[in-house]
Design an enzyme around this catalytic site. Sequence first.
Site, mmCIF file in Angstrom:
data_model
loop_
_atom_site.group_PDB
_atom_site.id
_atom_site.type_symbol
_atom_site.label_atom_id
_atom_site.label_comp_id
_atom_site.label_asym_id
_atom_site.label_seq_id
_atom_site.Cartn_x
_atom_site.Cartn_y
_atom_site.Cartn_z
ATOM 1 N N ASP A 85 1.474 6.519 5.371
ATOM 2 C CA ASP A 85 0.548 5.552 4.784
ATOM 3 C C ASP A 85 1.094 4.837 3.536
ATOM 4 O OD1 ASP A 85 -1.840 4.349 5.438
ATOM 5 O OD2 ASP A 85 -3.064 5.656 4.167
ATOM 6 N N GLU B 173 -9.402 3.606 1.833
ATOM 7 C CA GLU B 173 -8.875 3.654 0.463
ATOM 8 C C GLU B 173 -7.813 2.594 0.208
ATOM 9 O OE1 GLU B 173 -7.704 5.356 2.908
ATOM 10 O OE2 GLU B 173 -5.564 4.979 2.671
ATOM 11 N N ASP C 52 -2.652 10.301 3.215
ATOM 12 C CA ASP C 52 -4.048 9.896 3.396
ATOM 13 C C ASP C 52 -4.799 10.955 4.189
ATOM 14 O OD1 ASP C 52 -6.456 8.645 3.662
ATOM 15 O OD2 ASP C 52 -5.741 7.033 4.985
ATOM 16 N N ARG D 167 -7.648 -0.599 0.825
ATOM 17 C CA ARG D 167 -8.172 -1.855 0.263
ATOM 18 C C ARG D 167 -8.554 -1.677 -1.212
ATOM 19 N NH1 ARG D 167 -12.481 -1.909 5.030
ATOM 20 N NH2 ARG D 167 -10.711 -0.800 5.933
ATOM 21 N N LYS E 169 -10.399 13.007 7.349
ATOM 22 C CA LYS E 169 -9.958 12.688 8.704
ATOM 23 C C LYS E 169 -9.963 13.953 9.555
ATOM 24 C CE LYS E 169 -6.667 8.976 7.635
ATOM 25 N NZ LYS E 169 -7.313 7.880 8.387
ATOM 26 N N ASP F 41 -12.197 7.063 3.230
ATOM 27 C CA ASP F 41 -11.004 6.872 4.063
ATOM 28 C C ASP F 41 -10.589 5.395 4.128
ATOM 29 O OD1 ASP F 41 -8.887 7.581 5.644
ATOM 30 O OD2 ASP F 41 -10.074 7.881 7.471
ATOM 31 N N LYS G 155 0.864 -1.191 0.000
ATOM 32 C CA LYS G 155 0.000 0.000 0.000
ATOM 33 C C LYS G 155 0.891 1.228 0.000
ATOM 34 C CE LYS G 155 -3.261 2.631 2.898
ATOM 35 N NZ LYS G 155 -4.221 2.625 4.028
HETATM 36 N N1 BES Z 1 -4.365 4.731 6.685
HETATM 37 C C1 BES Z 1 -5.508 4.477 7.482
HETATM 38 C C2 BES Z 1 -5.227 3.497 8.623
HETATM 39 C C3 BES Z 1 -4.314 3.982 9.719
HETATM 40 C C4 BES Z 1 -4.843 4.522 10.873
HETATM 41 C C5 BES Z 1 -2.946 3.823 9.618
HETATM 42 C C6 BES Z 1 -4.000 4.922 11.893
HETATM 43 C C7 BES Z 1 -2.113 4.225 10.624
HETATM 44 C C8 BES Z 1 -2.633 4.767 11.772
HETATM 45 C C9 BES Z 1 -6.611 3.871 6.614
HETATM 46 O O1 BES Z 1 -6.617 4.300 5.293
HETATM 47 C C10 BES Z 1 -7.901 4.288 7.207
HETATM 48 O O2 BES Z 1 -8.147 5.463 7.260
HETATM 49 N N2 BES Z 1 -8.716 3.321 7.635
HETATM 50 C C11 BES Z 1 -9.971 3.589 8.226
HETATM 51 C C12 BES Z 1 -10.963 2.590 7.688
HETATM 52 C C13 BES Z 1 -12.395 2.864 8.058
HETATM 53 C C14 BES Z 1 -12.856 4.152 7.427
HETATM 54 C C15 BES Z 1 -13.253 1.712 7.597
HETATM 55 C C16 BES Z 1 -9.812 3.449 9.722
HETATM 56 O O3 BES Z 1 -9.092 2.573 10.170
HETATM 57 O O4 BES Z 1 -10.406 4.243 10.443
HETATM 58 ZN ZN ZN Z 2 -4.842 4.870 4.504
HETATM 59 MN MN MN Z 3 -7.653 6.090 4.992
#
Ligand code: BES
Ligand code: ZN
Ligand code: MN
Length: 492
Positions: free
Chosen positions: A282, A343, A264, A345, A271, A341, A259
């Site tokens: 990210d 993204e 992000d 996957r 966010k 968010d 990834k």
């Molecule tokens: N890049 C983030 C995950 C992340 C969070 C990495 C904290 C490092 C530290 C990912 O893209 C994300 O935002 N995931 C969301 C998914 C949700 C919206 C289903 C998350 O984990 O909140």
């Molecule tokens: Zn992310």
């Molecule tokens: Mn994200």
Amino acid sequence: MPEIEFITSSVADPAAAVKVELVEEGALRSPLASLEGASLEDFAAAGLGFNAKAATTLLIPLAGSAPVIAVGMAAGTEDADELRKVGAAVARAAKGFESASIVIPSYLENLGPMSLRYLTEGIVLASYGFDKYHTDPEALASASKLARVTYVVTAPEAIGATEEIARGVAVAGATCLARDLVNEPASAMTPTVFAARAAELVSAHPELSIEVWDEARIQAERLGGLMGVARGSTQPPRMVKLTYTPKAPVEKTVALVGKGITFDSGGLSLKPADGMTTMKTDMGGAAAVLASMLALPGLEVPVKVIGFMMLTENMPGGSATKPGDVLVTRAGKTIEVLNTDAEGRLVLADGLALATEESPDYIVDIATLTGACVVALGREIAGVFTNSQELVTDLGFAGDVAGEQLWQLPLPDRYRKHIRSEVADMKNMGEAGQAGAIAGAMLLAQFVGNIPWAHLDIAGPSRSSSADGYLPVGGTGFGARLLCYFLEEFGD
Ligand code: BES
Ligand code: ZN
Ligand code: MN
């Protein structure tokens, strides 16, 4: 990246700026070579509070000769990561000196060359600093000066010592490269810059070849997930494919998918400010793939490896994908985007499809995928999900040796319903407040067919908030070493 020369010798380096003695806990009374028959106790070490507990250090200034650093270690320890931490303690205590001569206890020497490899890794990893943007002389002065390390052993010509030390330098260097890529600010490490840097680094290795897909090619190749995320940004996406073909003929092929969200923001599902501050991290998965693959020629890994790095920003521009939009992925499967968010996957769906098309024996993806995985496992352990238990056993073993721990989370069929969509083949998020890391992995599982596959969720350990052992503040480079050790295992 720290540039340190490592030498093995049967005599201490007379020119060394500092002498290092590794003291097993409870052995304060044994005479230290550098103290000419005296023991630490004679130097009132007990009064100075030094007890030789693992990775504690004591600097002893000597009149008229180089100072001595005593470094504690658990008695008789053979553990890879313990030795790495001892190496880190040496590096931190000796960082003000240009050269160090380290007396290796005989039990360690008898363990074989791997012990020197682990020490070496710890020394290189702990000497790392990201100073590119510091101008303050005081901040710069704290950088490590260590440039030459001599290991004093009884049999310097012992089979393999030089080779294992070189391997240690290679895998620790991979970690440091991954850290550099992560630590670079997002506006300086765009998908275009990342891809150009990859091409530049790869050009030094005849065993590696690179293909970079620009926006037009990505479109033509129908990478609908990657395009769907890239749409909201003014920075064009890139797909980087690396191929490592070893000199010796190979039986197996491993595909890696990383990834590479260079920033992000969350996209339109923006966010909050606090959640965004560290989101240059990210692309830590893509960084681990690139860094580990660059180390493969030096490690002489005897397996073909194909790496896919899915690079884009996730931004909320006027053309951004909107919640409710449906993306058509490379594999033809459709995904309803309910949260922009989620993204990672989406880009990995295309990366896994590309990997699957190569019919490799194994696929491993690595991604800072979910905050839920951080909640489940914290900041020092990565989650692993799989359709192949054997693969997880091998990855878990590699992680333990590398000092990058994995913990398996389930991927139960019964949770397939969590990503069921009313309008598309699947949706990009699970049920609110439930098993978020599993929902992410469940979506990825739809894109690997029957090929043995593992997904590493490194959202927690990809960065560190404090310097600890061999970890610096900021990007940790997590995964680069693990992948190196995993791929090295194919030789045995
Ligand atoms: N890049 C983030 C995950 C992340 C969070 C990495 C904290 C490092 C530290 C990912 O893209 C994300 O935002 N995931 C969301 C998914 C949700 C919206 C289903 C998350 O984990 O909140
Ligand atoms: Zn992310
Ligand atoms: Mn994200």
